[in-house]
Write a protein that holds these residues in place. Sequence first.
Motif, short mmCIF file in Angstrom:
data_model
loop_
_atom_site.label_atom_id
_atom_site.label_comp_id
_atom_site.label_asym_id
_atom_site.label_seq_id
_atom_site.Cartn_x
_atom_site.Cartn_y
_atom_site.Cartn_z
N THR A 2 40.04 49.28 4.65
CA THR A 2 40.65 48.91 5.92
C THR A 2 40.34 49.95 6.99
O THR A 2 39.95 51.09 6.69
CB THR A 2 42.17 48.79 5.77
OG1 THR A 2 42.70 50.09 5.45
CG2 THR A 2 42.53 47.80 4.68
N ALA A 3 40.53 49.56 8.26
CA ALA A 3 40.32 50.51 9.35
C ALA A 3 41.25 51.70 9.21
O ALA A 3 40.84 52.85 9.44
CB ALA A 3 40.53 49.80 10.68
N ARG A 4 42.49 51.44 8.85
CA ARG A 4 43.45 52.54 8.68
C ARG A 4 42.96 53.52 7.63
O ARG A 4 43.02 54.74 7.82
CB ARG A 4 44.82 51.98 8.31
CG ARG A 4 45.88 53.03 7.99
CD ARG A 4 47.22 52.38 7.66
NE ARG A 4 48.17 53.35 7.14
CZ ARG A 4 48.22 53.73 5.86
NH1 ARG A 4 47.36 53.21 4.98
NH2 ARG A 4 49.12 54.61 5.46
N GLN A 5 42.45 53.01 6.51
CA GLN A 5 41.98 53.90 5.46
C GLN A 5 40.74 54.67 5.90
O GLN A 5 40.57 55.84 5.56
CB GLN A 5 41.67 53.10 4.19
CG GLN A 5 41.39 53.98 2.97
CD GLN A 5 42.56 54.88 2.62
OE1 GLN A 5 43.69 54.42 2.48
NE2 GLN A 5 42.30 56.19 2.50
N ASP A 6 39.87 54.01 6.68
CA ASP A 6 38.71 54.71 7.23
C ASP A 6 39.14 55.92 8.06
O ASP A 6 38.55 57.00 7.97
CB ASP A 6 37.88 53.77 8.10
CG ASP A 6 37.03 52.80 7.30
OD1 ASP A 6 36.93 52.97 6.07
OD2 ASP A 6 36.47 51.87 7.91
N SER A 48 46.60 46.93 14.79
CA SER A 48 46.12 45.56 14.70
C SER A 48 46.12 44.91 16.07
O SER A 48 46.98 45.20 16.91
CB SER A 48 47.01 44.76 13.74
OG SER A 48 46.97 45.31 12.44
N PRO A 62 35.59 47.19 12.75
CA PRO A 62 36.57 46.21 12.27
C PRO A 62 36.95 45.25 13.40
O PRO A 62 37.19 45.68 14.53
CB PRO A 62 37.75 47.08 11.86
CG PRO A 62 37.65 48.27 12.75
CD PRO A 62 36.19 48.48 13.07
N ASP A 64 39.62 43.30 13.73
CA ASP A 64 41.05 43.05 13.99
C ASP A 64 41.77 44.31 14.45
O ASP A 64 42.92 44.54 14.12
CB ASP A 64 41.72 42.52 12.72
CG ASP A 64 41.64 43.51 11.56
OD1 ASP A 64 40.81 44.43 11.64
OD2 ASP A 64 42.41 43.36 10.60
N TRP A 139 48.29 55.54 13.81
CA TRP A 139 48.23 54.12 13.46
C TRP A 139 49.52 53.48 13.93
O TRP A 139 50.62 53.97 13.64
CB TRP A 139 48.06 53.94 11.96
CG TRP A 139 47.93 52.50 11.56
CD1 TRP A 139 48.90 51.70 11.03
CD2 TRP A 139 46.77 51.68 11.70
NE1 TRP A 139 48.41 50.43 10.83
CE2 TRP A 139 47.10 50.39 11.23
CE3 TRP A 139 45.47 51.92 12.19
CZ2 TRP A 139 46.18 49.34 11.23
CZ3 TRP A 139 44.56 50.87 12.18
CH2 TRP A 139 44.92 49.61 11.69
#
Length: 226
Positions: A2-6, A48, A62, A64, A139
Amino acid sequence: MTARQDLIDLVAAVQAGTAPSPDPRWRELAVEPGERVRRAAVLMLFGSLDDVPATSVKLLAPADLDVLLLQRAQTLDDHPGQVAFPGGGIDPGETVIEAALREAEEETGLDPQGVEVLGVMPELALPRGNFLVTPVLGWWASQSPVRVVDYGESSQVFRVPVRDLLDPDNRVMATVSRAGQTFQSPAFTVNGVVVWGFTGMILNQLFDQLGWSVPWDRTRLHGIDG
């Protein structure tokens, strides 16, 4: 992934010293050692997408995700009219995270309780104004409405889909001439504004380090009034 994990992984890589090398342009920027150095923090807040979709239909990752930006008031002494991240000077006794969240609340009205702080990026020099600026990656875990709180400080607050920022059609090299010298830096044309200068360079560097960037035409120039 996910973008957050990136974003989390990038912070960890920066702390471990294994992140991709930053944009070499940063090595050319430094504060004046004989002058008073001002320290500041900015909040790079990703989350998001809201109900305003990306205009780009390209399958850029990403898809979204958006980021919170504002446009500074034209009446300000420092960087008038420029697009920026929420942020400002660090008060005595504050940490960089506390300063970034406080400034974001004061400038955009967001609820800082809804922000998950992912980490702190390395301090960067902003010679104009003799600032040392620390980006704080966040985030938007629990989103809240945002708006211009003080029109003496900002002319607009807006969220930009990352897909639109990554679209090569929206990428340019900003050029500005000052004191007989011409400077170029990566920039983005979105929402009827040009994201250039310090903010454009930070976004460009972040996208490169995350591996989200796609090739774009660096010979496409956009002049900026100095």
